[in-house]
Design a protein around this motif. Structure first.
Motif, short mmCIF file in Angstrom:
data_model
loop_
_atom_site.label_atom_id
_atom_site.label_comp_id
_atom_site.label_asym_id
_atom_site.label_seq_id
_atom_site.Cartn_x
_atom_site.Cartn_y
_atom_site.Cartn_z
N LYS A 223 -45.41 -29.63 0.22
CA LYS A 223 -46.38 -28.56 -0.07
C LYS A 223 -46.03 -27.85 -1.38
CE LYS A 223 -47.63 -27.72 4.72
NZ LYS A 223 -47.44 -26.90 5.89
N ASN A 224 -44.75 -27.56 -1.58
CA ASN A 224 -44.32 -26.89 -2.81
C ASN A 224 -44.58 -27.76 -4.04
OD1 ASN A 224 -43.45 -24.77 -1.22
ND2 ASN A 224 -41.28 -25.32 -1.35
N LEU A 225 -44.28 -29.05 -3.92
CA LEU A 225 -44.50 -29.96 -5.04
C LEU A 225 -45.99 -30.03 -5.38
CD1 LEU A 225 -43.61 -32.10 -7.08
CD2 LEU A 225 -43.71 -33.79 -5.24
N LEU A 226 -46.83 -30.19 -4.36
CA LEU A 226 -48.27 -30.27 -4.61
C LEU A 226 -48.81 -28.93 -5.13
CD1 LEU A 226 -49.36 -32.47 -1.59
CD2 LEU A 226 -49.13 -33.16 -3.99
N ALA A 227 -48.28 -27.83 -4.64
CA ALA A 227 -48.71 -26.51 -5.12
C ALA A 227 -48.36 -26.32 -6.59
CB ALA A 227 -48.09 -25.40 -4.27
N VAL B 26 -54.71 -39.90 -3.31
CA VAL B 26 -53.28 -40.12 -3.12
C VAL B 26 -52.72 -39.07 -2.17
CG1 VAL B 26 -51.03 -40.21 -4.26
CG2 VAL B 26 -53.03 -41.16 -5.39
N VAL B 27 -53.10 -37.82 -2.36
CA VAL B 27 -52.63 -36.73 -1.50
C VAL B 27 -53.07 -36.99 -0.05
CG1 VAL B 27 -52.80 -34.26 -1.02
CG2 VAL B 27 -52.52 -35.06 -3.38
N GLN B 28 -54.28 -37.45 0.14
CA GLN B 28 -54.77 -37.75 1.49
C GLN B 28 -53.98 -38.90 2.13
OE1 GLN B 28 -58.95 -38.39 0.74
NE2 GLN B 28 -59.41 -36.19 0.78
N ARG B 29 -53.65 -39.92 1.34
CA ARG B 29 -52.81 -41.02 1.87
C ARG B 29 -51.44 -40.49 2.27
NH1 ARG B 29 -51.19 -44.67 -1.72
NH2 ARG B 29 -52.44 -44.01 -3.47
N TRP B 30 -50.89 -39.60 1.45
CA TRP B 30 -49.57 -39.03 1.75
C TRP B 30 -49.65 -38.20 3.02
CZ3 TRP B 30 -46.32 -35.65 -2.14
CH2 TRP B 30 -44.95 -35.78 -1.84
N ASP B 31 -50.71 -37.45 3.19
CA ASP B 31 -50.90 -36.67 4.43
C ASP B 31 -50.94 -37.60 5.64
OD1 ASP B 31 -51.01 -34.27 3.03
OD2 ASP B 31 -53.20 -34.15 3.04
N ILE C 12 -36.97 -34.34 -4.54
CA ILE C 12 -36.25 -33.50 -5.50
C ILE C 12 -36.19 -34.23 -6.85
CG2 ILE C 12 -33.97 -32.59 -6.13
CD1 ILE C 12 -33.59 -32.00 -3.08
N HIS C 13 -35.80 -35.50 -6.80
CA HIS C 13 -35.69 -36.31 -8.01
C HIS C 13 -37.01 -36.32 -8.78
CE1 HIS C 13 -34.75 -39.66 -10.63
NE2 HIS C 13 -35.79 -40.32 -10.15
N HIS C 14 -38.11 -36.53 -8.08
CA HIS C 14 -39.40 -36.62 -8.75
C HIS C 14 -40.00 -35.24 -9.07
CE1 HIS C 14 -39.67 -40.89 -9.06
NE2 HIS C 14 -39.26 -41.01 -7.81
N THR C 15 -39.51 -34.21 -8.43
CA THR C 15 -39.91 -32.85 -8.80
C THR C 15 -39.41 -32.55 -10.21
OG1 THR C 15 -39.99 -32.09 -6.51
CG2 THR C 15 -39.75 -30.40 -8.20
N TYR C 16 -38.20 -32.99 -10.53
CA TYR C 16 -37.70 -32.85 -11.90
C TYR C 16 -38.64 -33.56 -12.88
CZ TYR C 16 -33.20 -31.19 -10.04
OH TYR C 16 -32.21 -30.48 -9.42
#
Length: 171
Positions: free
Chosen positions: A17-21, A111-116, A161-165
């Motif tokens: 949620k934080n990453l998508l936000a 993509v977000v829907q697939r991840w959900d 975390i890695h991809h948040t960077y």
């Protein structure tokens, strides 16, 4: 142990949620902007995270039927990967994990829907898990070796975390 898995699941859901936000107000053009020839745009990063989790999730039931021993080398390798993914160091996807490479033939929201949906499947698996299914390695990571279910969830966390960077470098 099952309660710990549920807690970890809640944590990785919050990370997601934080990453998508963090990219929620980006325009479609910005989400699709590739900063370089071999660099991924934000939507590709999200697609990669989704594909990685879906691929791992698809093999977990089989792994839980036939858990493998986790040896010292597997544990050390996982610890090293975990530390690497908590750093800002850039890492290439292993060649054996080509199925997790992103593609740009979709909309960000798809993509977000697939991840959900993938996370819903993971939640259902965790709801149905029994203590006796938590013994041994149930997924063989191409770089580290056998991972237990708690380690798989930790992998999902440090992978984000890695991809948040990476997303932050795009911002």
């Amino acid at each position: 142990m099952i309660q710990e898995l549920q807690t970890t699941f809640t944590q990785i859901e919050q990370q997601k949620k934080n990453l998508l936000a963090s990219i929620a107000d980006w325009t479609p053009e910005r989400l699709a902007l590739q900063p370089g020839e071999d660099a991924w745009c934000a939507t590709e990063v999200i697609d990669h995270l989704c594909k990685t989790e879906a691929l791992i999730l698809s093999v977990l039931p089989q792994g839980m039927e036939d858990p493998q021993p986790i040896d010292k080398r597997d544990r050390v390798n996982f610890h090293m990967l975990e530390r690497l993914f908590r750093s800002e160091k850039q890492v290439k996807v292993p060649t054996t994990a080509h199925a997790t490479l992103p593609a740009m033939n979709f909309l960000h929201q798809e993509v977000v829907q697939r991840w959900d949906r993938t996370r819903t499947e993971l939640a259902q698996l965790l709801d149905a898990i029994q203590e006796d299914q938590l013994k041994g390695g149930i997924f063989r990571h191409p770089q580290t070796g056998w991972l237990s279910l708690p380690q798989v969830l930790t992998f999902f966390s440090v992978h984000m975390i890695h991809h948040t960077y990476q997303i932050k470098r795009l911002g």
